[in-house]
Design a protein around this motif. Structure first.
Motif, short mmCIF file in Angstrom:
data_model
loop_
_atom_site.label_atom_id
_atom_site.label_comp_id
_atom_site.label_asym_id
_atom_site.label_seq_id
_atom_site.Cartn_x
_atom_site.Cartn_y
_atom_site.Cartn_z
N ASP A 46 0.82 -1.21 0.00
CA ASP A 46 0.00 0.00 0.00
C ASP A 46 0.85 1.27 0.00
O ASP A 46 0.49 2.27 -0.62
CB ASP A 46 -0.94 0.02 1.20
CG ASP A 46 -2.07 -0.98 1.08
OD1 ASP A 46 -2.30 -1.47 -0.05
OD2 ASP A 46 -2.71 -1.28 2.10
N PHE A 47 1.98 1.23 0.71
CA PHE A 47 2.85 2.40 0.77
C PHE A 47 3.80 2.50 -0.42
O PHE A 47 4.57 3.44 -0.51
CB PHE A 47 3.65 2.42 2.07
CG PHE A 47 2.82 2.75 3.27
CD1 PHE A 47 1.92 3.79 3.26
CD2 PHE A 47 2.95 2.02 4.44
CE1 PHE A 47 1.15 4.10 4.37
CE2 PHE A 47 2.19 2.31 5.56
CZ PHE A 47 1.28 3.36 5.53
N GLY A 48 3.78 1.51 -1.30
CA GLY A 48 4.58 1.57 -2.51
C GLY A 48 5.99 1.02 -2.37
O GLY A 48 6.80 1.19 -3.28
N TYR A 49 6.30 0.38 -1.25
CA TYR A 49 7.64 -0.20 -1.09
C TYR A 49 7.79 -1.51 -1.87
O TYR A 49 8.88 -1.92 -2.18
CB TYR A 49 7.95 -0.44 0.39
CG TYR A 49 8.07 0.85 1.17
CD1 TYR A 49 9.11 1.74 0.92
CD2 TYR A 49 7.15 1.18 2.14
CE1 TYR A 49 9.22 2.92 1.64
CE2 TYR A 49 7.24 2.35 2.86
CZ TYR A 49 8.28 3.22 2.60
OH TYR A 49 8.38 4.38 3.29
N ILE A 50 6.66 -2.16 -2.13
CA ILE A 50 6.65 -3.37 -2.94
C ILE A 50 5.77 -3.08 -4.16
O ILE A 50 4.65 -2.57 -4.01
CB ILE A 50 6.07 -4.57 -2.15
CG1 ILE A 50 6.94 -4.89 -0.94
CG2 ILE A 50 5.95 -5.79 -3.05
CD1 ILE A 50 6.38 -6.00 -0.07
N GLU A 51 6.28 -3.39 -5.33
CA GLU A 51 5.50 -3.16 -6.54
C GLU A 51 4.26 -4.04 -6.55
O GLU A 51 4.25 -5.12 -5.98
CB GLU A 51 6.34 -3.48 -7.78
CG GLU A 51 7.51 -2.56 -7.99
CD GLU A 51 8.29 -2.94 -9.23
OE1 GLU A 51 7.67 -3.50 -10.17
OE2 GLU A 51 9.49 -2.70 -9.26
N GLU A 52 3.23 -3.57 -7.21
CA GLU A 52 2.00 -4.33 -7.30
C GLU A 52 1.88 -4.97 -8.67
O GLU A 52 1.11 -4.54 -9.52
CB GLU A 52 0.80 -3.44 -6.99
CG GLU A 52 0.77 -2.99 -5.55
CD GLU A 52 -0.51 -2.26 -5.20
OE1 GLU A 52 -1.53 -2.48 -5.87
OE2 GLU A 52 -0.48 -1.47 -4.26
N ASN A 53 2.68 -6.00 -8.90
CA ASN A 53 2.55 -6.81 -10.10
C ASN A 53 2.54 -8.27 -9.70
O ASN A 53 2.77 -8.60 -8.54
CB ASN A 53 3.64 -6.49 -11.13
CG ASN A 53 5.03 -6.69 -10.58
OD1 ASN A 53 5.28 -7.58 -9.76
ND2 ASN A 53 5.96 -5.84 -11.00
#
Length: 125
Positions: free
Chosen positions: A91-98
């Motif tokens: 959610d915070f963008g530290y892990i990509e969402e793919n």
């Protein structure tokens, strides 16, 4: 226009991705953790009532069946925390969402839970 699509209702033949399994386990672990709060609060109230109550709670917790249930509660809590941290990082963008990163982060959460579950078992027994 009627679509003739194949319907597969046999759940044993459906290949679910790791991310789906992680999501289902996260929900199940949340339910177990929610239910466990009542059990743990009951044990806490017994142990804080008196010295005899503390001894009674200690006797209850020394049973192998209760230790196994407590281990299950700790494992569910560990998985829920690992899955929750995974979701927060996404959610915070530290892990990509793919798909690749989601699969890898689900595998890491499951492996970390396995390690924490083993540690909890060692501490309980």
């Amino acid at each position: 226009m009627k679509k003739q699509r194949p319907v597969n209702l046999d759940l044993r033949t459906i290949q679910m991705p790791v991310t789906a399994i992680a999501s289902i386990l996260h929900r199940i672990s949340g339910i177990i953790t929610f239910a466990a709060v009542g059990i743990l609060l009951w044990l806490l109230s017994i142990s804080l009532s008196s010295q005899e109550g503390f001894m009674q709670a200690a006797t209850i917790l020394s049973s192998p069946v209760v230790k196994f249930i407590f281990w299950g509660i700790l494992t569910a809590l560990a998985y829920h925390i690992c899955g929750g941290i995974r979701h927060l990082l996404m959610d915070f963008g530290y892990i990509e969402e793919n798909l690749a990163t989601g699969t890898r982060s689900a595998q890491v959460a499951m492996m970390l839970t396995l390690v924490l579950s083993i540690l909890a078992g060692v501490l309980l027994w």
